[in-house]
Design a protein around this motif. Structure first.
Motif, PDB file in Angstrom:
ATOM      1  N   ARG A  41       0.823  -1.213   0.000  1.00 20.86           N
ATOM      2  CA  ARG A  41       0.000   0.000   0.000  1.00 20.86           C
ATOM      3  C   ARG A  41       0.856   1.262   0.000  1.00 20.86           C
ATOM      4  NH1 ARG A  41      -5.670  -0.968   2.983  1.00 20.86           N
ATOM      5  NH2 ARG A  41      -6.049  -3.095   2.245  1.00 20.86           N
ATOM      6  N   LEU A  42       2.069   1.157   0.494  1.00 17.83           N
ATOM      7  CA  LEU A  42       2.967   2.317   0.472  1.00 17.83           C
ATOM      8  C   LEU A  42       3.394   2.680  -0.941  1.00 17.83           C
ATOM      9  CD1 LEU A  42       5.251   1.481   3.533  1.00 17.83           C
ATOM     10  CD2 LEU A  42       3.621   3.377   3.367  1.00 17.83           C
ATOM     11  N   ASP A  43       3.291   1.733  -1.877  1.00 15.77           N
ATOM     12  CA  ASP A  43       3.691   2.002  -3.258  1.00 15.77           C
ATOM     13  C   ASP A  43       2.773   3.022  -3.926  1.00 15.77           C
ATOM     14  OD1 ASP A  43       5.691   0.129  -2.901  1.00 15.77           O
ATOM     15  OD2 ASP A  43       4.549  -1.508  -3.807  1.00 15.77           O
ATOM     16  N   VAL A  45       1.583   5.697  -2.243  1.00 18.91           N
ATOM     17  CA  VAL A  45       1.648   6.905  -1.420  1.00 18.91           C
ATOM     18  C   VAL A  45       2.881   7.722  -1.812  1.00 18.91           C
ATOM     19  CG1 VAL A  45       1.865   7.805   0.925  1.00 18.91           C
ATOM     20  CG2 VAL A  45       0.479   5.780   0.505  1.00 18.91           C
ATOM     21  N   ARG A  46       2.683   9.001  -2.014  1.00 19.53           N
ATOM     22  CA  ARG A  46       3.811   9.887  -2.336  1.00 19.53           C
ATOM     23  C   ARG A  46       4.407  10.395  -1.028  1.00 19.53           C
ATOM     24  NH1 ARG A  46       2.212  13.886  -7.210  1.00 19.53           N
ATOM     25  NH2 ARG A  46       4.493  14.008  -7.276  1.00 19.53           N
ATOM     26  N   LEU A  47       5.486   9.765  -0.637  1.00 17.97           N
ATOM     27  CA  LEU A  47       6.114  10.089   0.640  1.00 17.97           C
ATOM     28  C   LEU A  47       7.588   9.726   0.561  1.00 17.97           C
ATOM     29  CD1 LEU A  47       5.213  11.037   3.566  1.00 17.97           C
ATOM     30  CD2 LEU A  47       5.243   8.614   4.178  1.00 17.97           C
ATOM     31  N   GLU A  48       8.441  10.582   1.073  1.00 17.39           N
ATOM     32  CA  GLU A  48       9.879  10.322   1.105  1.00 17.39           C
ATOM     33  C   GLU A  48      10.383  10.495   2.532  1.00 17.39           C
ATOM     34  OE1 GLU A  48      11.926  12.694  -1.751  1.00 17.39           O
ATOM     35  OE2 GLU A  48      10.794  11.898  -3.464  1.00 17.39           O
ATOM     36  N   PRO A  49      10.104   9.535   3.381  1.00 17.30           N
ATOM     37  CA  PRO A  49      10.461   9.666   4.796  1.00 17.30           C
ATOM     38  C   PRO A  49      11.968   9.545   5.018  1.00 17.30           C
ATOM     39  CG  PRO A  49       9.643   7.471   4.348  1.00 17.30           C
ATOM     40  CD  PRO A  49       9.451   8.247   3.088  1.00 17.30           C
ATOM     41  N   LEU A  50      12.447  10.287   5.984  1.00 16.25           N
ATOM     42  CA  LEU A  50      13.847  10.180   6.391  1.00 16.25           C
ATOM     43  C   LEU A  50      13.993   9.324   7.645  1.00 16.25           C
ATOM     44  CD1 LEU A  50      15.108  13.830   5.797  1.00 16.25           C
ATOM     45  CD2 LEU A  50      15.380  11.822   4.326  1.00 16.25           C
ATOM     46  N   ARG A  51      12.919   9.203   8.412  1.00 19.36           N
ATOM     47  CA  ARG A  51      12.949   8.384   9.618  1.00 19.36           C
ATOM     48  C   ARG A  51      11.615   7.656   9.749  1.00 19.36           C
ATOM     49  NH1 ARG A  51      15.014  11.424  14.753  1.00 19.36           N
ATOM     50  NH2 ARG A  51      16.910  11.374  13.483  1.00 19.36           N
ATOM     51  N   ILE A  52      11.704   6.331   9.889  1.00 21.58           N
ATOM     52  CA  ILE A  52      10.515   5.475   9.925  1.00 21.58           C
ATOM     53  C   ILE A  52      10.490   4.727  11.248  1.00 21.58           C
ATOM     54  CG2 ILE A  52       9.294   3.562   8.815  1.00 21.58           C
ATOM     55  CD1 ILE A  52      10.905   4.222   6.257  1.00 21.58           C
ATOM     56  N   LEU A  53       9.327   4.674  11.876  1.00 24.49           N
ATOM     57  CA  LEU A  53       9.140   3.883  13.085  1.00 24.49           C
ATOM     58  C   LEU A  53       8.384   2.607  12.731  1.00 24.49           C
ATOM     59  CD1 LEU A  53       9.188   3.407  16.151  1.00 24.49           C
ATOM     60  CD2 LEU A  53       7.098   4.801  16.315  1.00 24.49           C
ATOM     61  N   ASP A  54       9.024   1.454  12.938  1.00 28.33           N
ATOM     62  CA  ASP A  54       8.362   0.159  12.795  1.00 28.33           C
ATOM     63  C   ASP A  54       7.855  -0.211  14.181  1.00 28.33           C
ATOM     64  OD1 ASP A  54       7.491  -2.344  12.153  1.00 28.33           O
ATOM     65  OD2 ASP A  54       9.452  -3.187  11.698  1.00 28.33           O
ATOM     66  N   LEU A  55       6.592   0.093  14.414  1.00 31.32           N
ATOM     67  CA  LEU A  55       5.998  -0.001  15.748  1.00 31.32           C
ATOM     68  C   LEU A  55       5.513  -1.421  16.007  1.00 31.32           C
ATOM     69  CD1 LEU A  55       5.094   1.637  18.263  1.00 31.32           C
ATOM     70  CD2 LEU A  55       2.919   2.011  17.077  1.00 31.32           C
ATOM     71  N   GLY A  56       6.124  -2.095  16.991  1.00 32.62           N
ATOM     72  CA  GLY A  56       5.826  -3.496  17.228  1.00 32.62           C
ATOM     73  C   GLY A  56       6.497  -4.343  16.168  1.00 32.62           C
ATOM     74  N   THR A  57       7.782  -4.150  16.011  1.00 31.02           N
ATOM     75  CA  THR A  57       8.528  -4.743  14.892  1.00 31.02           C
ATOM     76  C   THR A  57       8.553  -6.259  14.914  1.00 31.02           C
ATOM     77  OG1 THR A  57      10.637  -4.633  13.700  1.00 31.02           O
ATOM     78  CG2 THR A  57      10.745  -4.635  16.106  1.00 31.02           C
ATOM     79  N   GLY A  58       8.373  -6.879  16.092  1.00 33.49           N
ATOM     80  CA  GLY A  58       8.516  -8.334  16.168  1.00 33.49           C
ATOM     81  C   GLY A  58       9.933  -8.742  15.787  1.00 33.49           C
ATOM     82  N   THR A  59      10.063  -9.703  14.901  1.00 34.91           N
ATOM     83  CA  THR A  59      11.396 -10.134  14.447  1.00 34.91           C
ATOM     84  C   THR A  59      11.941  -9.244  13.342  1.00 34.91           C
ATOM     85  OG1 THR A  59      10.459 -11.689  12.843  1.00 34.91           O
ATOM     86  CG2 THR A  59      10.916 -12.529  15.059  1.00 34.91           C
ATOM     87  N   GLY A  60      11.222  -8.173  13.002  1.00 37.44           N
ATOM     88  CA  GLY A  60      11.737  -7.199  12.046  1.00 37.44           C
ATOM     89  C   GLY A  60      11.509  -7.529  10.590  1.00 37.44           C
ATOM     90  N   TYR A  61      10.510  -8.347  10.303  1.00 37.06           N
ATOM     91  CA  TYR A  61      10.276  -8.757   8.912  1.00 37.06           C
ATOM     92  C   TYR A  61      10.035  -7.567   7.991  1.00 37.06           C
ATOM     93  CZ  TYR A  61       8.086 -10.926   4.844  1.00 37.06           C
ATOM     94  OH  TYR A  61       7.770 -11.303   3.558  1.00 37.06           O
ATOM     95  N   ALA A  62       9.399  -6.510   8.478  1.00 37.07           N
ATOM     96  CA  ALA A  62       9.069  -5.361   7.634  1.00 37.07           C
ATOM     97  C   ALA A  62      10.281  -4.502   7.289  1.00 37.07           C
ATOM     98  CB  ALA A  62       8.014  -4.488   8.317  1.00 37.07           C
ATOM     99  N   ILE A  63      11.366  -4.647   8.024  1.00 37.85           N
ATOM    100  CA  ILE A  63      12.498  -3.726   7.881  1.00 37.85           C
ATOM    101  C   ILE A  63      13.107  -3.768   6.486  1.00 37.85           C
ATOM    102  CG2 ILE A  63      14.846  -3.249   8.687  1.00 37.85           C
ATOM    103  CD1 ILE A  63      13.879  -4.116  11.487  1.00 37.85           C
TER     104      ILE A  63
END
Length: 293
Positions: A41-43, A45-63
């Protein structure tokens, strides 16, 4: 206003996720699928973040997916379970390790406006006070930042819940909030352009005990404060398995998940209007007549 389902025993939940961290990815088929759908879904969205919070990252699969999309961004991986963070710390390659923070989503140790994007997968159902959690997310987002998340709705694991209710009527499955209540809470937290939707995904199993084993391996079995204490006897487990058999279809037992998706934007901060104190006797004082006209 406090918005929550049945309260979560946070110490119990943290302990279970610490124990589950090593084997979590071996059974997290649904969690990975939902993460992939969320990131897709982020594909759009027009956004160029410099800092991202992965909230509840678990094992970090989204990173890894976040870093592929945003090459210049720093990813902050936050989770309340140290065991999960040890797994997440290995993501991203030697030059792009995430900044890992052990903290609760309901009290974020970040400055106001510290991040441009918050992504959270299957985490909000572990928060006891969703109002506070959303307030915190709004606080740490910069003006114009995006909050995108998934969680589970009340039709999640409905077959297991029904089967347990036929046996003893106690709380064996965590409760989940309705999608509309979650959206309303986002609006109250002063998020803008709130969009909510949901879909139903189903896993299938040969046996009920296979589902229960997966939930235990994930650390996702019941952690509400109202859960039954002590061990569950074999007779009751057998009764649950028998009740679950009514849901068998095409030779398999379904486990349904209502997956809720949401995204919302942090409003631009509005300037505070100046306040002036004017004496009452000064109002209309110029040219005021003191006698009859």
């Amino acid at each position: 206003m406090r918005l929550s389902s049945k309260p979560i025993d946070k110490m119990r939940a943290r302990h279970r996720f610490d124990q589950a961290a090593t084997d979590y990815d071996s059974v997290a088929v649904l969690q990975r699928e939902i993460t992939d759908r969320l990131l897709e879904r982020l594909d759009y969205v027009r956004l160029e973040p410099l800092r991202i919070l992965d909230l509840g990252t678990g094992t970090g699969y989204a990173i890894d997916g976040l870093q592929r999309r945003y090459h210049e961004a720093q990813v902050i991986a936050l989770d309340f379970a140290q065991g999960m963070l040890r797994q997440a710390r290995q993501r991203g390659g030697p030059l792009r390790r995430p900044l890992c923070i052990c903290a609760d989503a309901e009290t974020l140790p970040l400055n106001d406006g510290a991040v441009d994007l918050i992504v959270s997968n299957a985490t909000l159902q572990w928060c006891n006070d969703l109002e506070r959690t959303f307030d915190e997310c709004r606080r740490v987002l910069r003006p114009g930042g995006l909050f995108m998340f998934t969680t589970f709705g009340p039709d999640t694991l409905t077959e297991l819940r029904q089967s347990w209710s036929e046996v003893d009527g106690q709380s064996h499955v965590s409760a989940f909030l309705d999608m509309h209540d979650i959206g309303d809470a986002l609006v109250r937290a002063r998020f803008a352009d709130v969009v909510m939707d949901a879909e139903r995904l189903t896993l299938t199993y040969e046996r009920t005990r296979d589902l229960m084993r997966d939930l235990k391996t994930l650390g996702a079995n019941n952690a509400t404060s109202e859960r039954p204490r002590g061990l569950t006897g074999r007779a009751r487990l057998a009764a649950v398995e028998q009740a679950y058999e009514r849901h068998r279809c095409d030779g398999r037992l379904p486990a349904s998940y209502e997956v809720v998706y949401g995204h919302a934007w942090a409003l631009e901060r509005q300037p505070v209007a100046a306040e002036f104190a004017i004496p009452v006797d000064a109002i209309g004082g110029r040219g005021r007549s003191t006698g009859p006209t």
